[in-house]
Design a protein around this motif. Structure first.
Motif, PDB file in Angstrom:
ATOM      1  N   GLY A   1     -13.988   2.552   6.915  1.00  0.00           N
ATOM      2  CA  GLY A   1     -13.839   3.990   6.906  1.00  0.00           C
ATOM      3  C   GLY A   1     -13.472   4.651   8.214  1.00  0.00           C
ATOM      4  O   GLY A   1     -13.340   4.021   9.251  1.00  0.00           O
ATOM      5  N   ASP A   2     -13.330   5.986   8.142  1.00  0.00           N
ATOM      6  CA  ASP A   2     -12.780   6.806   9.214  1.00  0.00           C
ATOM      7  C   ASP A   2     -11.402   6.276   9.601  1.00  0.00           C
ATOM      8  O   ASP A   2     -11.108   6.005  10.768  1.00  0.00           O
ATOM      9  N   ILE A   3     -10.580   6.159   8.588  1.00  0.00           N
ATOM     10  CA  ILE A   3      -9.246   5.593   8.801  1.00  0.00           C
ATOM     11  C   ILE A   3      -8.375   6.540   9.624  1.00  0.00           C
ATOM     12  O   ILE A   3      -7.568   6.090  10.440  1.00  0.00           O
ATOM     13  N   ALA A   4      -8.544   7.865   9.430  1.00  0.00           N
ATOM     14  CA  ALA A   4      -7.647   8.799  10.117  1.00  0.00           C
ATOM     15  C   ALA A   4      -8.277  10.170  10.242  1.00  0.00           C
ATOM     16  O   ALA A   4      -9.221  10.516   9.532  1.00  0.00           O
ATOM     17  N   ASP A   5      -7.725  10.951  11.152  1.00  0.00           N
ATOM     18  CA  ASP A   5      -8.016  12.375  11.269  1.00  0.00           C
ATOM     19  C   ASP A   5      -6.730  13.110  10.943  1.00  0.00           C
ATOM     20  O   ASP A   5      -5.805  13.146  11.753  1.00  0.00           O
ATOM     21  N   GLY A   6      -6.668  13.647   9.745  1.00  0.00           N
ATOM     22  CA  GLY A   6      -5.449  14.282   9.275  1.00  0.00           C
ATOM     23  C   GLY A   6      -5.109  13.807   7.879  1.00  0.00           C
ATOM     24  O   GLY A   6      -5.640  12.801   7.389  1.00  0.00           O
ATOM     25  N   GLN A   7      -4.219  14.529   7.227  1.00  0.00           N
ATOM     26  CA  GLN A   7      -3.803  14.185   5.873  1.00  0.00           C
ATOM     27  C   GLN A   7      -2.894  12.941   5.892  1.00  0.00           C
ATOM     28  O   GLN A   7      -2.335  12.582   6.936  1.00  0.00           O
ATOM     29  N   VAL A   8      -2.755  12.322   4.731  1.00  0.00           N
ATOM     30  CA  VAL A   8      -1.958  11.095   4.624  1.00  0.00           C
ATOM     31  C   VAL A   8      -0.551  11.310   5.157  1.00  0.00           C
ATOM     32  O   VAL A   8      -0.030  10.496   5.935  1.00  0.00           O
ATOM     33  N   GLU A   9       0.085  12.423   4.763  1.00  0.00           N
ATOM     34  CA  GLU A   9       1.477  12.647   5.174  1.00  0.00           C
ATOM     35  C   GLU A   9       1.614  12.804   6.680  1.00  0.00           C
ATOM     36  O   GLU A   9       2.667  12.497   7.246  1.00  0.00           O
ATOM     37  N   GLN A  10       0.547  13.261   7.362  1.00  0.00           N
ATOM     38  CA  GLN A  10       0.578  13.394   8.817  1.00  0.00           C
ATOM     39  C   GLN A  10       0.491  12.046   9.518  1.00  0.00           C
ATOM     40  O   GLN A  10       0.974  11.894  10.641  1.00  0.00           O
ATOM     41  N   ARG A  11      -0.168  11.075   8.892  1.00  0.00           N
ATOM     42  CA  ARG A  11      -0.487   9.810   9.555  1.00  0.00           C
ATOM     43  C   ARG A  11       0.181   8.607   8.880  1.00  0.00           C
ATOM     44  O   ARG A  11      -0.257   7.479   9.068  1.00  0.00           O
ATOM     45  N   LEU A  12       1.249   8.845   8.166  1.00  0.00           N
ATOM     46  CA  LEU A  12       1.931   7.756   7.463  1.00  0.00           C
ATOM     47  C   LEU A  12       2.413   6.672   8.415  1.00  0.00           C
ATOM     48  O   LEU A  12       2.252   5.478   8.157  1.00  0.00           O
ATOM     49  N   GLY A  13       3.032   7.076   9.529  1.00  0.00           N
ATOM     50  CA  GLY A  13       3.592   6.097  10.450  1.00  0.00           C
ATOM     51  C   GLY A  13       2.551   5.158  11.022  1.00  0.00           C
ATOM     52  O   GLY A  13       2.838   3.982  11.276  1.00  0.00           O
ATOM     53  N   MET A  14       1.335   5.669  11.221  1.00  0.00           N
ATOM     54  CA  MET A  14       0.285   4.838  11.807  1.00  0.00           C
ATOM     55  C   MET A  14      -0.455   4.013  10.764  1.00  0.00           C
ATOM     56  O   MET A  14      -0.922   2.915  11.053  1.00  0.00           O
ATOM     57  N   SER A  15      -0.579   4.534   9.542  1.00  0.00           N
ATOM     58  CA  SER A  15      -1.363   3.827   8.522  1.00  0.00           C
ATOM     59  C   SER A  15      -0.556   2.824   7.712  1.00  0.00           C
ATOM     60  O   SER A  15      -1.114   1.833   7.212  1.00  0.00           O
ATOM     61  N   THR A  16       0.743   3.025   7.598  1.00  0.00           N
ATOM     62  CA  THR A  16       1.564   2.140   6.753  1.00  0.00           C
ATOM     63  C   THR A  16       1.535   0.675   7.176  1.00  0.00           C
ATOM     64  O   THR A  16       1.597  -0.214   6.322  1.00  0.00           O
ATOM     65  N   PRO A  17       1.428   0.333   8.486  1.00  0.00           N
ATOM     66  CA  PRO A  17       1.326  -1.088   8.839  1.00  0.00           C
ATOM     67  C   PRO A  17       0.167  -1.831   8.161  1.00  0.00           C
ATOM     68  O   PRO A  17       0.210  -3.066   8.052  1.00  0.00           O
ATOM     69  N   LEU A  18      -0.837  -1.102   7.680  1.00  0.00           N
ATOM     70  CA  LEU A  18      -1.944  -1.779   6.979  1.00  0.00           C
ATOM     71  C   LEU A  18      -1.468  -2.496   5.724  1.00  0.00           C
ATOM     72  O   LEU A  18      -2.147  -3.390   5.223  1.00  0.00           O
ATOM     73  N   ARG A  19      -0.293  -2.110   5.232  1.00  0.00           N
ATOM     74  CA  ARG A  19       0.286  -2.804   4.079  1.00  0.00           C
ATOM     75  C   ARG A  19       0.523  -4.285   4.390  1.00  0.00           C
ATOM     76  O   ARG A  19       0.483  -5.147   3.509  1.00  0.00           O
ATOM     77  N   ASP A  20       0.751  -4.595   5.671  1.00  0.00           N
ATOM     78  CA  ASP A  20       1.118  -5.957   6.049  1.00  0.00           C
ATOM     79  C   ASP A  20      -0.079  -6.847   6.380  1.00  0.00           C
ATOM     80  O   ASP A  20       0.091  -8.013   6.744  1.00  0.00           O
ATOM     81  N   VAL A  21      -1.289  -6.305   6.282  1.00  0.00           N
ATOM     82  CA  VAL A  21      -2.480  -7.138   6.507  1.00  0.00           C
ATOM     83  C   VAL A  21      -2.554  -8.210   5.428  1.00  0.00           C
ATOM     84  O   VAL A  21      -2.388  -7.934   4.233  1.00  0.00           O
ATOM     85  N   ARG A  22      -2.812  -9.448   5.866  1.00  0.00           N
ATOM     86  CA  ARG A  22      -2.894 -10.570   4.925  1.00  0.00           C
ATOM     87  C   ARG A  22      -4.330 -11.085   4.839  1.00  0.00           C
ATOM     88  O   ARG A  22      -5.018 -11.203   5.859  1.00  0.00           O
ATOM     89  N   ALA A  23      -4.765 -11.404   3.616  1.00  0.00           N
ATOM     90  CA  ALA A  23      -6.086 -11.990   3.393  1.00  0.00           C
ATOM     91  C   ALA A  23      -6.006 -12.910   2.190  1.00  0.00           C
ATOM     92  O   ALA A  23      -5.321 -12.604   1.203  1.00  0.00           O
ATOM     93  N   THR A  24      -6.697 -14.027   2.275  1.00  0.00           N
ATOM     94  CA  THR A  24      -6.636 -15.013   1.192  1.00  0.00           C
ATOM     95  C   THR A  24      -7.210 -14.487  -0.108  1.00  0.00           C
ATOM     96  O   THR A  24      -6.668 -14.727  -1.198  1.00  0.00           O
ATOM     97  N   HIS A  25      -8.332 -13.728  -0.007  1.00  0.00           N
ATOM     98  CA  HIS A  25      -9.041 -13.324  -1.227  1.00  0.00           C
ATOM     99  C   HIS A  25      -9.086 -11.815  -1.468  1.00  0.00           C
ATOM    100  O   HIS A  25      -8.986 -11.388  -2.615  1.00  0.00           O
TER     101      HIS A  25
END
Length: 391
Positions: free
Chosen positions: A202-226
């Motif tokens: 939690g506490d992923i961001a301060d601001g709405q999603v559209e304000q922080r898209l550039g910083m949060s979108t890299p989380l799409r590339d996180v890899r995990a086995t399970h």
């Protein structure tokens, strides 16, 4: 309500607001007044123009500070937020070391060192230490977090899950300073650890999603086995919690909104559950509150439980529901010494692994990002690799 009752209610409503305003005024006077007294007034015997100019600067900054805070964090102006947050960090360090400097000045006085030499030595020391700490703290805040490795023995963990690698990131606080490159760096480090589970508490961001898209979108590339799992923190409820839950889901993360999933390996299973932040109930969002019963509904009671909950203070619920390990953030490890001691007033733990019952352990991260002032002083950020061990 009668007219008379309405007239009586007005002062009652104004009283808390007046008390809050008075408290803010006292805090501002202390934060800015103590450094002003230390650097300009207390025995330094600076020339009159130096004192006058310095006083004007302190008054202007102190007056602008609350306005910038309101425009920044209340009015969502990133420019105002950056200036206000940096000002807060600088004045906090100056205040802290001015207090320490005044105490040291008493010691010098007992040794016979007279003014203006004594006060000028203290002023020079306060300025030098503050500058060094602020530069170092800024570098610490802006760098990609170091990896902290911790082994956690869970007596109920089956042998098939021995060595399960759980990577914890938390309190990324994507905010008014663009940290897109930093975010990509965090993802690279996380993936290099080859995790089985990645958790964001939690506490992923301060601001709405559209304000922080550039910083949060890299989380799409996180890899995990399970599994990649996420729960809300208190700051989501200032920044559109529903939008962040939906956004994390769109990035391929499981938002554990008072629910759980089961991870199985080598014939053994682990319940991975999550609850909303403890402030969620006050948000007014239907269904948002920390609900351990709902989170564990239908889970096999014989299986070990890994719980995501933003605040360490939520550990009481984990103990009551037989959780084996709770993962939390929120404290930032204090972020800027000596704020550590204020955090401990509200939270049972500042950072690290702690035990809270015969079964229940808690791991509290110092956080991966930072909130507000872009400084970390004696509280380094972390990406945590927790390796779960069976007995």
């Amino acid at each position: 309500m009668s007219v008379g009752e309405a007239v009586e209610a007005k002062p009652r409503r104004r009283a808390p607001r007046a008390a809050f305003s008075a408290l803010v005024m006292v805090i501002l006077l202390l934060l800015f007044g103590v450094p002003w007294a230390t650097l300009l007034w207390s025995g330094n015997a600076w020339p009159g123009p130096v004192v006058a100019v310095g006083t004007v600067v302190f008054v202007l900054v102190a007056g602008a500070f609350p306005v910038l805070m309101l425009r920044g964090h209340g009015g969502h102006s990133d420019t105002a937020s950056r200036i206000a947050d940096t000002t807060l960090g600088v004045i906090w360090v100056l205040f802290t070391w001015s207090v320490i400097g005044q105490a040291a000045g008493l010691g010098l006085a007992l040794l016979g060192v007279a003014d203006p030499v004594r006060s000028r030595v203290i002023t020079a020391a306060v300025l030098l230490i503050s500058v060094v700490l602020l530069v170092w703290g800024y570098v610490e805040a802006m760098r990609v977090s170091r990896v902290r490795r911790v082994d956690v023995v869970l007596p109920r963990l089956g042998p098939g899950l021995d060595g399960l690698r759980v990577v914890l990131i938390t309190d990324t606080h994507y905010g008014p300073i663009d940290r897109s490159r930093w975010s990509r760096g965090v993802v690279e480090v996380v993936n290099s650890l080859e995790p089985d589970i990645v958790a964001h508490t939690g506490d992923i961001a301060d601001g709405q999603v559209e304000q922080r898209l550039g910083m949060s979108t890299p989380l799409r590339d996180v890899r995990a086995t399970h599994a990649r799992v996420y729960v809300t923190g208190n700051h989501e409820y200032f920044s559109g919690a529903l939008g962040w839950v939906e956004h994390m889901t769109s990035l391929g993360w499981d938002a554990l909104h008072n629910r759980h999933l089961v991870v199985t390996r080598g014939g053994d299973s682990l319940v991975v559950a999550g609850v909303d932040d403890r402030t969620a109930a006050g948000s007014g969002l239907p269904g948002h509150h920390a609900d351990h019963v709902a989170a564990l509904a239908g889970a096999d009671p014989d299986l070990p439980i890994l719980l995501l909950a933003h605040q360490p203070q939520q550990i009481a619920g984990a103990v009551a529901h037989g959780v084996d390990l709770q993962l939390s953030g929120h404290t930032h490890g204090g972020q800027m010494w000596p704020f550590h001691y204020l955090v401990r007033i509200d939270q049972p733990v500042l950072q690290g692994l702690s035990r809270h019952s015969e079964r229940t352990q808690l791991y509290t991260s110092r956080g991966t990002g930072f909130w507000g002032p872009p400084f970390r002083i004696f509280a380094p950020s972390e990406i945590t690799l927790l390796t779960l061990r069976s007995p």
